[in-house]
Scaffold this active site. Structure first.
Site, mmCIF file in Angstrom:
data_model
loop_
_atom_site.group_PDB
_atom_site.id
_atom_site.type_symbol
_atom_site.label_atom_id
_atom_site.label_comp_id
_atom_site.label_asym_id
_atom_site.label_seq_id
_atom_site.Cartn_x
_atom_site.Cartn_y
_atom_site.Cartn_z
ATOM 1 N N SER A 95 -33.272 -14.504 -24.623
ATOM 2 C CA SER A 95 -33.550 -13.175 -24.074
ATOM 3 C C SER A 95 -34.892 -12.645 -24.585
ATOM 4 O O SER A 95 -35.916 -13.310 -24.460
ATOM 5 C CB SER A 95 -32.386 -12.234 -24.417
ATOM 6 O OG SER A 95 -32.411 -11.072 -23.631
ATOM 7 N N ASP A 217 -27.054 -13.759 -13.514
ATOM 8 C CA ASP A 217 -27.316 -13.032 -14.753
ATOM 9 C C ASP A 217 -27.588 -11.573 -14.394
ATOM 10 O O ASP A 217 -28.569 -11.253 -13.734
ATOM 11 C CB ASP A 217 -28.533 -13.639 -15.460
ATOM 12 C CG ASP A 217 -28.784 -13.040 -16.842
ATOM 13 O OD1 ASP A 217 -28.364 -11.905 -17.086
ATOM 14 O OD2 ASP A 217 -29.447 -13.717 -17.666
ATOM 15 N N HIS A 245 -25.316 -13.914 -19.470
ATOM 16 C CA HIS A 245 -26.632 -13.916 -20.115
ATOM 17 C C HIS A 245 -26.644 -14.752 -21.394
ATOM 18 O O HIS A 245 -27.626 -14.773 -22.109
ATOM 19 C CB HIS A 245 -27.010 -12.461 -20.427
ATOM 20 C CG HIS A 245 -28.421 -12.247 -20.857
ATOM 21 N ND1 HIS A 245 -29.508 -12.637 -20.092
ATOM 22 C CD2 HIS A 245 -28.943 -11.669 -21.985
ATOM 23 C CE1 HIS A 245 -30.623 -12.305 -20.724
ATOM 24 N NE2 HIS A 245 -30.315 -11.732 -21.874
#
Length: 265
Positions: A95, A217, A245
């Site tokens: 991320s 996602d 995610h």
């Protein structure tokens, strides 16, 4: 005064000649890698850490001003690299850590060799001609929710970023990770994450990079993976058929194999 290793709760697994540095994302800490790190450590030297303010890091080292931008967290990475005298490392970022690691590689390219970005996004806010996934008002509402009802925010977000129908325990684990963070630090980390825009830095990233994009996602839409692939000069895009995610937790074997295959080529 605590060492960098103590400050960032650095842990090392494996005895391999090649080092992999695993960097966790927002609301997380290094235990999020538990499903792939032991296997990676069978052939690599794996370095795990917590950003200042996360996990078992030294929370007294947290400074709001320093960590108001990704460059503060970038410095955590560079400090660890210097303390351990690392070079030519393989970097895996989840991320927002994908962008934090990218900034480190742009500043100190000699320290890195290959990159894997899991669920990365250079900008989370929609603009004309760009799909980030959120309207600016959505982010403002999220930050307000964190201030007003931190536990409620965690209860809301955990099922959004995972697939509770497929793995309810994973959803619960992510929710527990969210609420374990100091609320003020979590709120500031969220603002740094969701309000940042790293699109202008992409062209400066020369490191070979694998982008792992999840097909469903809710945080990073598929268009973001396509955008990154088009704007990162030396990138490869792989779309995993998975919802959520956190593929390194929901589909750890598949994720680990993608990482190993990319690093072995």
């Amino acid at each position: 005064m605590k060492s960098i290793q103590q400050r960032n709760n650095v842990k090392i697994m494996g005895q391999g000649e090649q080092t992999i540095l695993l960097a966790h994302g927002f609301g997380c800490e290094q235990s999020m890698w538990q499903y792939i790190a032991p296997e990676l450590a069978e052939q690599y030297r794996v370095v795990l850490f917590d950003y200042v303010g996360a996990g078992e890091s030294d929370i007294t080292a947290y400074q709001s001003e320093k960590y108001s931008t990704a460059h503060g967290y970038k410095q955590d990475i560079l400090d660890i690299i210097d303390e351990l005298e690392l070079e030519n490392i393989y970097f895996v970022g989840h991320s927002v850590s994908s962008m934090i690691g990218m900034l480190a590689a742009i500043e100190r390219p000699e320290c890195f060799s290959k990159f894997v970005m899991i669920g990365p996004s250079p900008c989370y806010i929609n603009e004309p001609g760009y799909t980030g996934g959120f309207e600016a008002c959505d982010i403002a509402d999220l930050l307000t929710m964190m201030e007003m009802n931190f536990t409620g925010w965690a209860n809301y977000l955990a099922p959004v970023v995972t697939d509770p129908a497929q793995d309810p325990q994973l959803t619960k684990n992510v929710e527990q990770s969210f609420v374990s963070v100091n609320p003020q630090i979590a709120r500031e980390f969220a603002e740094m994450t969701f309000m940042s825009d790293h699109r202008e830095s992409l062209a400066s990233m020369t490191m070979p990079t694998l982008i792992i994009q999840c097909s469903d996602d809710s945080i990073v839409p598929i268009e973001v993976g396509d955008y990154l692939h088009a704007h990162l000069p030396a990138s490869t895009l792989h779309i995993m058929q998975v919802k959520g995610h956190y593929p390194h937790m929901s589909k750890p074997t598949e994720t680990r194999k993608l990482i190993e295959e990319y690093f072995s080529n």
